[in-house]
Design an enzyme around this catalytic site. Structure first.
Site, PDB file in Angstrom:
ATOM      1  N   ILE A  37      -9.100  12.937 -77.956  1.00 54.79           N
ATOM      2  CA  ILE A  37      -9.459  12.308 -78.710  1.00 54.79           C
ATOM      3  C   ILE A  37     -10.615  13.414 -79.494  1.00 54.79           C
ATOM      4  CG2 ILE A  37     -11.036  10.896 -80.480  1.00 54.79           C
ATOM      5  CD1 ILE A  37      -9.940   8.524 -78.721  1.00 54.79           C
TER       6      ILE A  37
ATOM      7  N   PHE B 260     -11.261   4.888 -78.169  1.00 54.09           N
ATOM      8  CA  PHE B 260     -10.553   5.511 -77.718  1.00 54.09           C
ATOM      9  C   PHE B 260      -9.085   5.261 -78.053  1.00 54.09           C
ATOM     10  CE2 PHE B 260     -12.142   1.614 -75.274  1.00 54.09           C
ATOM     11  CZ  PHE B 260     -10.924   0.896 -75.109  1.00 54.09           C
ATOM     12  N   CYS B 261      -8.137   5.677 -77.718  1.00 56.53           N
ATOM     13  CA  CYS B 261      -6.701   4.995 -77.614  1.00 56.53           C
ATOM     14  C   CYS B 261      -6.090   5.202 -75.921  1.00 56.53           C
ATOM     15  CB  CYS B 261      -5.393   6.984 -78.427  1.00 56.53           C
ATOM     16  SG  CYS B 261      -4.366   6.239 -78.081  1.00 56.53           S
ATOM     17  N   LEU B 262      -5.603   4.066 -76.006  1.00 58.67           N
ATOM     18  CA  LEU B 262      -4.921   3.238 -74.690  1.00 58.67           C
ATOM     19  C   LEU B 262      -3.879   1.985 -74.867  1.00 58.67           C
ATOM     20  CD1 LEU B 262      -6.031   3.540 -71.857  1.00 58.67           C
ATOM     21  CD2 LEU B 262      -7.147   1.088 -72.116  1.00 58.67           C
TER      22      LEU B 262
END
Length: 153
Positions: free
Chosen positions: A121, A85-87
Site C-alpha cells: 500500500i 490495509f488490504c487483507l
C-alpha cells in the site's frame, strides 16, 4: 443467530481464548458494533510495542465483513498512514459469514509479522524493505518505539 448474539459470543471467545497475540479486547459500552483490540506482534521490528486496532461491524454482520484499521501508527509496507490495509479475508468478495473475528486478527497478525512487499500500500516503504532491509528494520523499530502502545506484561 442474530448479529448481537454472534458478536457477544465472539467477544467472549476472543477475551477468553488465552492467545497472547492480542489482548485488551473491548467493545464500546453502548455499541457492540465497535471494538478495539491490542495486537501484539512477536517478530522484529514490531515486537517492541503493541498496536491498537479498531473493528467496526456492519449491522448485517456476519453477512458483510467488518471494517478493520490500525488506530496506532505503524511503519509497514502493507498499512497506510491512516491505518488502512488490504487483507483478503475482510474484502467483500472474499468474506464468508462463517469467518470469525479471531481468524481476522490472526490473518492481520500474520501480515504484520510477515510483510508482503510485493503487494504494498506504501510503495516507498516496500521498496526500502526490499532494497535496504537494514534501514527499513531500523526505521520501523524506531517508529514502533515512538508510536506503539506499551506491550502488556
Amino acid at each position: 443467530m442474530s448479529a448481537t448474539r454472534r458478536l457477544q459470543k465472539e467477544l467472549g471467545d476472543l477475551k477468553n481464548c488465552g492467545v497472547k497475540a492480542y489482548e485488551n479486547v473491548e467493545c464500546e459500552e453502548t455499541n457492540l458494533l465497535k471494538w478495539t483490540v491490542l495486537l501484539i506482534p512477536d517478530k522484529e521490528p514490531y515486537n517492541k510495542g503493541a498496536f491498537k486496532v479498531g473493528i467496526t461491524f456492519p449491522v448485517d454482520y456476519p453477512f458483510k465483513p467488518p471494517k478493520v484499521a490500525f488506530e496506532t501508527k505503524i511503519y509497514h509496507p502493507n498499512v497506510d498512514e491512516e491505518g488502512k490495509f488490504c487483507l483478503p479475508i475482510v474484502t467483500a468478495e472474499n468474506w464468508k459469514p462463517a469467518t470469525k473475528t479471531e481468524q481476522v486478527m490472526m490473518a492481520l497478525l500474520s501480515l504484520i509479522n510477515e510483510p508482503e512487499p510485493s503487494h504494498p500500500i506504501r510503495a516507498d516503504v516496500a521498496e526500502e524493505f526490499q532494497k535496504d532491509h537494514k534501514k527499513f528494520m531500523k526505521t520501523a523499530e524506531e517508529h514502533t518505539r515512538k508510536h506503539a502502545e506499551k506491550r502488556p506484561e
